[in-house]
Design an enzyme around this catalytic site. Structure first.
Site, PDB file in Angstrom:
ATOM      1  N   THR A 202      -1.034  -4.989  -6.804  1.00 32.20           N
ATOM      2  CA  THR A 202      -0.661  -4.366  -8.052  1.00 32.20           C
ATOM      3  C   THR A 202      -0.332  -5.415  -9.107  1.00 32.20           C
ATOM      4  OG1 THR A 202       0.150  -2.488  -6.828  1.00 32.20           O
ATOM      5  CG2 THR A 202       1.254  -2.924  -8.914  1.00 32.20           C
ATOM      6  N   ILE A 231       0.783   9.797  -5.056  1.00 34.71           N
ATOM      7  CA  ILE A 231       1.160   9.031  -6.248  1.00 34.71           C
ATOM      8  C   ILE A 231       2.313   8.112  -5.871  1.00 34.71           C
ATOM      9  CG2 ILE A 231       2.098   9.199  -8.592  1.00 34.71           C
ATOM     10  CD1 ILE A 231       0.674  11.947  -8.792  1.00 34.71           C
ATOM     11  N   ASP A 233       4.967   4.581  -6.877  1.00 31.00           N
ATOM     12  CA  ASP A 233       6.034   4.313  -7.850  1.00 31.00           C
ATOM     13  C   ASP A 233       5.503   3.817  -9.192  1.00 31.00           C
ATOM     14  OD1 ASP A 233       5.186   1.920  -6.471  1.00 31.00           O
ATOM     15  OD2 ASP A 233       6.804   0.871  -7.508  1.00 31.00           O
ATOM     16  N   THR A 253       6.335  -3.978  -7.543  1.00 32.99           N
ATOM     17  CA  THR A 253       5.184  -3.901  -6.640  1.00 32.99           C
ATOM     18  C   THR A 253       5.694  -3.778  -5.220  1.00 32.99           C
ATOM     19  OG1 THR A 253       3.216  -5.020  -5.813  1.00 32.99           O
ATOM     20  CG2 THR A 253       4.997  -6.450  -6.557  1.00 32.99           C
ATOM     21  N   THR A 255       5.938  -1.112  -1.452  1.00 36.20           N
ATOM     22  CA  THR A 255       5.815   0.198  -0.804  1.00 36.20           C
ATOM     23  C   THR A 255       6.411   1.276  -1.713  1.00 36.20           C
ATOM     24  OG1 THR A 255       7.786  -0.499   0.372  1.00 36.20           O
ATOM     25  CG2 THR A 255       5.758  -0.517   1.602  1.00 36.20           C
TER      26      THR A 255
HETATM   27  N1  ASP Z   1       3.556   0.027  -5.501  1.00 34.65           N
HETATM   28  C1  ASP Z   1       2.185   0.368  -5.272  1.00 34.65           C
HETATM   29  C2  ASP Z   1       2.123   1.767  -4.721  1.00 34.65           C
HETATM   30  O1  ASP Z   1       2.907   2.082  -3.845  1.00 34.65           O
HETATM   31  C3  ASP Z   1       1.463  -0.561  -4.328  1.00 34.65           C
HETATM   32  C4  ASP Z   1       1.668  -2.052  -4.543  1.00 34.65           C
HETATM   33  O2  ASP Z   1       2.454  -2.453  -5.391  1.00 34.65           O
HETATM   34  O3  ASP Z   1       1.030  -2.863  -3.836  1.00 34.65           O
HETATM   35  O4  ASP Z   1       1.261   2.514  -5.103  1.00 34.65           O
END
Ligand code: ASP
Length: 338
Positions: A202, A231, A233, A253, A255
């Site tokens: 991300t 969806i 965060d 960025t 989980t």
């Molecule tokens: N935060 C993003 C999500 O959960 C993924 C990521 O940052 O790698 O969609």
């Protein structure tokens, strides 16, 4: 770029050592997601080049007296257009083999915000987030509605093939085999030997402009093998993105499902505002809460005085992050965990 072997906070310590750092100067901070710790110097260098480009573009806007919002958008677009990042071109796949993109933007001066989720056809979702913020009275538009709005507003539209990269497709097959959700950092950790390229995540940015206004934005393809329709965060204001001129602006960025439960963006802002923590302390404290719930990832932030804060769950991963203050050379860091 600094690869800080054994010094998880080297990037930040370097900044603290900078005597000019106390002066309030327009600044942009960015992240390119988290990654496992087994990357080579060459692999870092490729990402660093794009992140430098992104920082320079954002910095130029700020140097010319432009807004934090414009700086954030320009910086994010450069990373969205590069297949090395999990945003725009190069987005990861859902369990059903789609690319569904999420993005958000917040202006700390007005506290207006806009976001899109589950877009399947917008080339630069961060631009669509701006359309939602500026041209509608809504905050989050998802799915077909987001794509329709973007098209009606003249944004560049693409088909699903545009997002395709073989690496991301392979990553989905791997995740399916293991029946798990993959963060980009998991990809690197568990499959480094299977691929020549690491897959960074991300992207996001936060900035303070010369008028003292803050803004932040985030853009992502989400998590590999996520359920179609899931969806994260990144498009949730108060979780993946937040900006408030009275406190700080930030982008997350990691989980996302756990970042939502911590309300990371609002939490860090509140810790700064009401508990009077510094930008660095606020994001560190917030990341601890993410880790306590089993989450992984990081946050980049900048406060109303232009002081940045960078934090990530340091046990297994690093976070690509960088900053550019007006008048100074941009810097990109990938500190290695202890
Ligand atoms: N935060 C993003 C999500 O959960 C993924 C990521 O940052 O790698 O969609």
């Amino acid at each position: 770029m600094v690869i800080a072997a054994g010094g998880a906070t080297l990037g930040y310590n370097l900044l603290q050592a900078n005597p000019k750092f106390t002066k309030k100067v327009p600044i942009i901070v960015i992240h390119g997601g988290t990654s496992g710790l087994g990357l080579t110097k060459e692999e870092f260098a490729k990402r660093e080049a794009i992140m430098q480009k992104s920082l320079l573009a954002g910095q130029k806007i700020l140097t010319d007296g432009g807004s934090a919002t414009d700086a954030v958008i320009v910086a994010i677009k450069i990373m969205e257009d590069n297949p090395l990042f999990n945003a725009g071109k190069g987005a990861v796949f859902t369990a059903d083999g789609f690319n569904e993109l999420d993005a958000s933007l917040m202006d700390g001066s007005t506290k207006k915000a806009g976001a899109v989720a589950m877009s399947r056809a917008i080339k630069n979702p961060i631009e669509a987030a701006r359309v939602v913020m500026e041209k509608t009275w809504h905050t989050l538009i998802a799915g077909e509605g987001a794509d329709k709005l973007a098209k009606e507003n003249g944004l560049e539209m693409v088909n699903q093939k545009y997002y395709f990269t073989q690496e991301r497709y392979n990553q989905l097959q791997e995740a399916k085999k293991k029946d798990k959700l993959l963060l980009d950092s998991d990809k690197v950790k568990t499959h480094l030997n299977l691929y020549t390229e690491p897959y960074l995540g991300t992207v996001g940015a936060a900035a303070l402009d010369s008028k003292g206004n803050l803004a932040a934005g985030t853009s992502t393809g989400g998590m590999t093998n996520k359920m179609t329709g899931r969806i994260g965060d990144s498009p949730i204001i108060g979780a993946g993105t937040y900006a408030d001129n009275d406190s700080l602006a930030l982008s997350c960025t990691g989980t996302g499902d756990i970042f939502i439960r911590v309300a990371t963006g609002h939490e860090a802002s509140s810790l700064y505002k009401y508990k009077k923590l510094s930008a660095q302390q606020a994001v560190e404290e917030t990341i601890k809460q993410v880790a306590a719930l089993g989450g992984e990832g990081g946050i980049v932030s900048v406060d109303k005085n232009g002081i940045p804060g960078f934090a990530w769950t340091k046990n297994k991963l690093g976070m690509f992050h960088g900053l550019a203050r007006v008048g100074e050379k941009p810097q990109v860091f990938f500190p290695v965990a202890r």
